[in-house]
Write a protein that holds these residues in place. Structure first.
Motif, PDB file in Angstrom:
ATOM      1  N   ARG A 193       1.067  -1.217  -0.067  1.00 25.58           N
ATOM      2  CA  ARG A 193      -0.419   0.094  -0.045  1.00 25.58           C
ATOM      3  C   ARG A 193       0.927   1.570   0.051  1.00 25.58           C
ATOM      4  NH1 ARG A 193      -4.805   1.234   4.282  1.00 25.58           N
ATOM      5  NH2 ARG A 193      -5.624   3.719   2.289  1.00 25.58           N
ATOM      6  N   ILE A 194       2.047   1.050   0.871  1.00 25.83           N
ATOM      7  CA  ILE A 194       2.742   2.284   0.749  1.00 25.83           C
ATOM      8  C   ILE A 194       3.603   1.971  -0.359  1.00 25.83           C
ATOM      9  CG2 ILE A 194       4.925   3.367   2.133  1.00 25.83           C
ATOM     10  CD1 ILE A 194       4.036   2.612   4.901  1.00 25.83           C
ATOM     11  N   TYR A 195       3.799   1.815  -1.143  1.00 21.18           N
ATOM     12  CA  TYR A 195       5.200   1.333  -2.506  1.00 21.18           C
ATOM     13  C   TYR A 195       4.082   2.341  -3.605  1.00 21.18           C
ATOM     14  CZ  TYR A 195       9.072   0.613  -0.511  1.00 21.18           C
ATOM     15  OH  TYR A 195      10.640   0.320  -0.225  1.00 21.18           O
ATOM     16  N   ASN A 196       2.353   1.813  -3.501  1.00 23.80           N
ATOM     17  CA  ASN A 196       1.931   2.461  -4.451  1.00 23.80           C
ATOM     18  C   ASN A 196       0.826   4.091  -4.342  1.00 23.80           C
ATOM     19  OD1 ASN A 196       1.803   0.123  -5.962  1.00 23.80           O
ATOM     20  ND2 ASN A 196       0.305  -1.030  -4.900  1.00 23.80           N
ATOM     21  N   ALA A 197       1.210   4.197  -2.783  1.00 25.23           N
ATOM     22  CA  ALA A 197       0.783   5.909  -2.668  1.00 25.23           C
ATOM     23  C   ALA A 197       1.684   6.797  -2.917  1.00 25.23           C
ATOM     24  CB  ALA A 197       1.133   5.809  -1.515  1.00 25.23           C
ATOM     25  N   LEU A 198       0.930   8.000  -3.609  1.00 25.10           N
ATOM     26  CA  LEU A 198       1.860   9.239  -4.020  1.00 25.10           C
ATOM     27  C   LEU A 198       2.920   9.382  -3.324  1.00 25.10           C
ATOM     28  CD1 LEU A 198      -1.844  10.765  -4.748  1.00 25.10           C
ATOM     29  CD2 LEU A 198       0.003   9.298  -6.146  1.00 25.10           C
ATOM     30  N   THR A 199       4.263  10.010  -3.721  1.00 26.20           N
ATOM     31  CA  THR A 199       5.059  10.867  -3.140  1.00 26.20           C
ATOM     32  C   THR A 199       5.270  11.110  -4.120  1.00 26.20           C
ATOM     33  OG1 THR A 199       6.581  10.021  -2.312  1.00 26.20           O
ATOM     34  CG2 THR A 199       6.700   8.803  -3.379  1.00 26.20           C
ATOM     35  N   GLY A 200       5.781  12.996  -4.013  1.00 28.00           N
ATOM     36  CA  GLY A 200       6.931  13.347  -4.032  1.00 28.00           C
ATOM     37  C   GLY A 200       8.182  13.503  -4.118  1.00 28.00           C
ATOM     38  N   PHE A 201       8.949  12.737  -3.057  1.00 22.96           N
ATOM     39  CA  PHE A 201      10.332  12.531  -3.061  1.00 22.96           C
ATOM     40  C   PHE A 201      10.455  11.047  -2.504  1.00 22.96           C
ATOM     41  CE2 PHE A 201       7.513  13.470   0.618  1.00 22.96           C
ATOM     42  CZ  PHE A 201       7.481  11.913   1.854  1.00 22.96           C
ATOM     43  N   GLN A 202      12.006  11.206  -2.609  1.00 20.04           N
ATOM     44  CA  GLN A 202      12.143   9.745  -2.497  1.00 20.04           C
ATOM     45  C   GLN A 202      12.341   9.441  -1.079  1.00 20.04           C
ATOM     46  OE1 GLN A 202      13.745   7.396  -4.271  1.00 20.04           O
ATOM     47  NE2 GLN A 202      14.000   6.411  -2.836  1.00 20.04           N
ATOM     48  N   PRO A 203      11.619   8.405  -0.689  1.00 21.02           N
ATOM     49  CA  PRO A 203      12.173   8.622   1.443  1.00 21.02           C
ATOM     50  C   PRO A 203      13.355   8.428   1.925  1.00 21.02           C
ATOM     51  CG  PRO A 203      10.794   6.346   0.339  1.00 21.02           C
ATOM     52  CD  PRO A 203      11.461   7.291  -0.838  1.00 21.02           C
ATOM     53  N   ILE A 204      13.866   8.338   2.941  1.00 23.31           N
ATOM     54  CA  ILE A 204      15.273   8.403   3.531  1.00 23.31           C
ATOM     55  C   ILE A 204      14.951   7.476   4.426  1.00 23.31           C
ATOM     56  CG2 ILE A 204      17.360   9.488   4.797  1.00 23.31           C
ATOM     57  CD1 ILE A 204      16.312  11.899   3.183  1.00 23.31           C
ATOM     58  N   SER A 205      16.449   6.398   4.509  1.00 18.67           N
ATOM     59  CA  SER A 205      16.134   5.858   5.305  1.00 18.67           C
ATOM     60  C   SER A 205      15.797   5.803   6.928  1.00 18.67           C
ATOM     61  CB  SER A 205      16.975   4.076   5.395  1.00 18.67           C
ATOM     62  OG  SER A 205      18.464   4.229   5.508  1.00 18.67           O
ATOM     63  N   GLY A 206      15.407   5.728   8.046  1.00 14.71           N
ATOM     64  CA  GLY A 206      15.795   6.098   9.511  1.00 14.71           C
ATOM     65  C   GLY A 206      14.657   6.939   9.465  1.00 14.71           C
ATOM     66  N   HIS A 207      14.001   7.394   8.860  1.00 11.66           N
ATOM     67  CA  HIS A 207      12.765   8.968   8.434  1.00 11.66           C
ATOM     68  C   HIS A 207      11.612   8.336   9.041  1.00 11.66           C
ATOM     69  CE1 HIS A 207      15.277  12.495   7.801  1.00 11.66           C
ATOM     70  NE2 HIS A 207      16.411  10.951   7.649  1.00 11.66           N
ATOM     71  N   ILE A 208      11.004   8.755   9.710  1.00 15.09           N
ATOM     72  CA  ILE A 208       9.442   8.304  10.221  1.00 15.09           C
ATOM     73  C   ILE A 208       8.101   9.333   9.047  1.00 15.09           C
ATOM     74  CG2 ILE A 208       7.100   8.536  11.616  1.00 15.09           C
ATOM     75  CD1 ILE A 208       9.554   7.893  13.908  1.00 15.09           C
ATOM     76  N   TYR A 209       7.673   8.314   8.129  1.00 12.36           N
ATOM     77  CA  TYR A 209       6.740   9.600   7.281  1.00 12.36           C
ATOM     78  C   TYR A 209       4.923   8.958   8.154  1.00 12.36           C
ATOM     79  CZ  TYR A 209      10.888  10.347   4.711  1.00 12.36           C
ATOM     80  OH  TYR A 209      12.398  10.539   4.232  1.00 12.36           O
ATOM     81  N   HIS A 210       4.348   9.191   6.865  1.00 11.19           N
ATOM     82  CA  HIS A 210       2.979   8.966   7.388  1.00 11.19           C
ATOM     83  C   HIS A 210       1.916   8.814   6.613  1.00 11.19           C
ATOM     84  CE1 HIS A 210       4.029  10.868  11.762  1.00 11.19           C
ATOM     85  NE2 HIS A 210       4.502  11.583  10.270  1.00 11.19           N
ATOM     86  N   LEU A 211       1.125   7.988   6.726  1.00  5.70           N
ATOM     87  CA  LEU A 211      -0.008   7.872   5.074  1.00  5.70           C
ATOM     88  C   LEU A 211      -1.106   8.170   5.652  1.00  5.70           C
ATOM     89  CD1 LEU A 211       0.107   5.457   2.540  1.00  5.70           C
ATOM     90  CD2 LEU A 211      -0.412   4.181   4.536  1.00  5.70           C
ATOM     91  N   TYR A 212      -1.453   8.535   4.818  1.00  7.79           N
ATOM     92  CA  TYR A 212      -2.795   9.385   4.957  1.00  7.79           C
ATOM     93  C   TYR A 212      -3.749   9.056   3.449  1.00  7.79           C
ATOM     94  CZ  TYR A 212      -0.486  12.723   7.733  1.00  7.79           C
ATOM     95  OH  TYR A 212       0.255  13.106   8.752  1.00  7.79           O
ATOM     96  N   PHE A 247      -1.730   8.937   0.337  1.00  8.87           N
ATOM     97  CA  PHE A 247       0.181   9.357   0.170  1.00  8.87           C
ATOM     98  C   PHE A 247       1.054   9.668   0.907  1.00  8.87           C
ATOM     99  CE2 PHE A 247      -2.840  13.202   1.885  1.00  8.87           C
ATOM    100  CZ  PHE A 247      -2.179  13.678   2.388  1.00  8.87           C
ATOM    101  N   ILE A 248       2.293   9.899   0.920  1.00  9.10           N
ATOM    102  CA  ILE A 248       3.208   9.402   2.204  1.00  9.10           C
ATOM    103  C   ILE A 248       3.118  10.823   1.957  1.00  9.10           C
ATOM    104  CG2 ILE A 248       3.138   7.355   2.063  1.00  9.10           C
ATOM    105  CD1 ILE A 248       6.053   7.822   1.274  1.00  9.10           C
ATOM    106  N   SER A 249       3.485  11.394   3.223  1.00  7.43           N
ATOM    107  CA  SER A 249       4.168  13.101   4.156  1.00  7.43           C
ATOM    108  C   SER A 249       5.418  12.740   4.968  1.00  7.43           C
ATOM    109  CB  SER A 249       3.110  13.894   4.332  1.00  7.43           C
ATOM    110  OG  SER A 249       3.597  15.144   4.947  1.00  7.43           O
ATOM    111  N   LEU A 250       5.794  13.783   5.276  1.00  8.21           N
ATOM    112  CA  LEU A 250       6.282  14.009   6.328  1.00  8.21           C
ATOM    113  C   LEU A 250       5.812  14.693   7.495  1.00  8.21           C
ATOM    114  CD1 LEU A 250       9.923  14.983   5.067  1.00  8.21           C
ATOM    115  CD2 LEU A 250       9.467  13.046   6.293  1.00  8.21           C
ATOM    116  N   ILE A 251       4.871  15.122   7.234  1.00  5.38           N
ATOM    117  CA  ILE A 251       4.235  16.398   8.098  1.00  5.38           C
ATOM    118  C   ILE A 251       2.887  15.021   9.164  1.00  5.38           C
ATOM    119  CG2 ILE A 251       2.171  17.890   8.654  1.00  5.38           C
ATOM    120  CD1 ILE A 251       3.535  19.150   5.747  1.00  5.38           C
ATOM    121  N   SER A 252       3.685  14.923   9.886  1.00  5.90           N
ATOM    122  CA  SER A 252       2.440  14.636  11.117  1.00  5.90           C
ATOM    123  C   SER A 252       0.891  14.967  11.323  1.00  5.90           C
ATOM    124  CB  SER A 252       3.589  14.544  12.389  1.00  5.90           C
ATOM    125  OG  SER A 252       2.890  16.231  12.997  1.00  5.90           O
TER     126      SER A 252
END
Length: 83
Positions: A25-44, A51-56
């Motif tokens: 589901r996350i890999y099929n979500a819309l994203t406008g950036f390349q995720p960085i390992s170790g970071h937390i992202y939020h699925l909406y 889509f995934i975002s850095l915004i909580s």
């Protein structure tokens, strides 16, 4: 012994299936950036699209449906966080 072992393996199998489903589901979500390992992202979800975002969710005041928060691991997998 066998009954408890079967239950243990069934639980592990279900956890693996859940992990596969959320990663897909996350890999099929819309994203406008390349995720960085170790970071937390939020699925909406917004209007039926994930889509995934850095915004909580707190920063967005629950503007979108928050599915969950996930850490991007160095092996390319996503794992659920406690947030």
């Amino acid at each position: 012994y066998y009954s408890s072992k079967f239950e243990e393996l069934s639980e592990q199998w279900q956890n693996l299936l859940d992990d596969i489903k959320i990663n897909e589901r996350i890999y099929n979500a819309l994203t406008g950036f390349q995720p960085i390992s170790g970071h937390i992202y939020h699925l909406y979800n917004k209007e039926g699209k994930d889509f995934i975002s850095l915004i909580s969710p707190q920063e967005w005041n629950n503007k979108y449906l928050h599915i969950g928060s996930y850490r991007y691991n160095s092996d390319g997998r996503w794992s659920k966080t406690k947030e």
